[in-house]
Design a protein around this motif. Sequence first.
Motif, PDB file in Angstrom:
ATOM      1  N   SER A  20       0.847  -1.111  -0.157  1.00 37.07           N
ATOM      2  CA  SER A  20      -0.103  -0.139  -0.243  1.00 37.07           C
ATOM      3  C   SER A  20       0.836   1.207   0.220  1.00 37.07           C
ATOM      4  O   SER A  20       0.581   2.147  -0.786  1.00 37.07           O
ATOM      5  CB  SER A  20      -0.876   0.000   1.409  1.00 37.07           C
ATOM      6  OG  SER A  20      -1.652   1.298   1.404  1.00 37.07           O
ATOM      7  N   ALA A  23       2.341   1.558  -3.335  1.00 39.00           N
ATOM      8  CA  ALA A  23       1.701   2.282  -4.499  1.00 39.00           C
ATOM      9  C   ALA A  23       1.266   3.562  -4.414  1.00 39.00           C
ATOM     10  O   ALA A  23       0.839   4.183  -5.252  1.00 39.00           O
ATOM     11  CB  ALA A  23       0.343   1.215  -4.332  1.00 39.00           C
ATOM     12  N   GLU A  24       0.972   4.027  -2.992  1.00 32.79           N
ATOM     13  CA  GLU A  24       0.617   5.524  -2.752  1.00 32.79           C
ATOM     14  C   GLU A  24       1.775   6.090  -3.309  1.00 32.79           C
ATOM     15  O   GLU A  24       1.401   7.189  -4.122  1.00 32.79           O
ATOM     16  CB  GLU A  24       0.531   5.636  -1.418  1.00 32.79           C
ATOM     17  CG  GLU A  24       0.048   7.079  -1.119  1.00 32.79           C
ATOM     18  CD  GLU A  24      -1.126   7.442  -1.650  1.00 32.79           C
ATOM     19  OE1 GLU A  24      -1.329   8.627  -2.145  1.00 32.79           O
ATOM     20  OE2 GLU A  24      -2.043   6.450  -1.894  1.00 32.79           O
ATOM     21  N   LYS A 185      -8.399  -4.231  -3.641  1.00 33.62           N
ATOM     22  CA  LYS A 185      -7.528  -3.274  -3.339  1.00 33.62           C
ATOM     23  C   LYS A 185      -6.131  -3.556  -3.701  1.00 33.62           C
ATOM     24  O   LYS A 185      -5.206  -2.910  -4.086  1.00 33.62           O
ATOM     25  CB  LYS A 185      -7.526  -3.056  -1.768  1.00 33.62           C
ATOM     26  CG  LYS A 185      -8.988  -2.577  -1.283  1.00 33.62           C
ATOM     27  CD  LYS A 185      -8.999  -1.155  -1.708  1.00 33.62           C
ATOM     28  CE  LYS A 185     -10.419  -0.299  -1.246  1.00 33.62           C
ATOM     29  NZ  LYS A 185     -10.551   0.818  -1.825  1.00 33.62           N
ATOM     30  N   MET A 189      -3.422  -1.706  -6.168  1.00 30.67           N
ATOM     31  CA  MET A 189      -1.841  -1.471  -5.433  1.00 30.67           C
ATOM     32  C   MET A 189      -0.920  -2.050  -6.437  1.00 30.67           C
ATOM     33  O   MET A 189      -0.014  -1.464  -6.963  1.00 30.67           O
ATOM     34  CB  MET A 189      -1.976  -1.972  -4.268  1.00 30.67           C
ATOM     35  CG  MET A 189      -2.585  -1.351  -3.223  1.00 30.67           C
ATOM     36  SD  MET A 189      -2.317  -2.599  -1.618  1.00 30.67           S
ATOM     37  CE  MET A 189      -3.755  -1.871  -0.439  1.00 30.67           C
ATOM     38  N   ASP A 192      -0.911   0.079  -9.738  1.00 32.57           N
ATOM     39  CA  ASP A 192      -0.345   1.180  -9.536  1.00 32.57           C
ATOM     40  C   ASP A 192       1.365   1.296  -9.325  1.00 32.57           C
ATOM     41  O   ASP A 192       2.325   2.002  -9.796  1.00 32.57           O
ATOM     42  CB  ASP A 192      -0.848   2.222  -8.062  1.00 32.57           C
ATOM     43  CG  ASP A 192      -1.914   2.779  -8.538  1.00 32.57           C
ATOM     44  OD1 ASP A 192      -2.135   3.302  -9.587  1.00 32.57           O
ATOM     45  OD2 ASP A 192      -2.945   2.939  -7.560  1.00 32.57           O
TER      46      ASP A 192
END
Length: 218
Positions: A20, A23-24, A185, A189, A192
């Motif tokens: 996460s 990916a952010e 989700k 992720m 991305d």
Amino acid sequence: MTKKKRVHFLLALVAIYGLSTAAEKCREMVGKEAASKSGQFGIMDCLDGGTGTVACMVKEGVKSYIYSIKTTHAEIASHLAKEGALAEAVSQGMTAKDATKEAQKAAAKATKVASRQAEHILGPIVSSGWDLFETFYFRGSITEGLVRSSGTLVGTYLVGFLGEKSYRRVGYFVGSMLGSWVGGKVGVMIYDLVNGVQYILQKPQQQPYQRPAGHDEF
């Protein structure tokens, strides 16, 4: 929960948290236009009087159709089991009353098994298909939709299976719901993250970042 299961659970949480975070960072790096678009659909979108309303109507229509398939499958299985059990009971010399009771028990058991089998097959497919549709609704790329829906499908099956193994029907229901959400989700992720890696590889060439072939918006 055993010690081994707790360790596996903690490792999974750490892995998802790390994915996460990465990916952010990748979403910030590639920019809003190239980042994932899905995961934003809410109840208010169903009330927009436009495509959102149509999307919710389609979703409910599909759910109703799937439910009718499940019911039909269970009825057929019940009928076949009842006929088979009745014929076997009569051949064993049972009275009509006892044979009927045995047939009803077999039919009830067959209905339960058939309904569960239908849930295991149709539930994940519906969840996966909805996530694919939602991605297209928010103008995400075809690749994003496929990756997200694949994550949903795998998560629903895997976590649902693990939940049923530990807590039977309730475990399957909760596990499949949780697996569907987490799987979707994780799929986004991964999308991305791959976008970010491709951006880094293109950056030294000093060219504007473009989505790779197959990433066109729907």
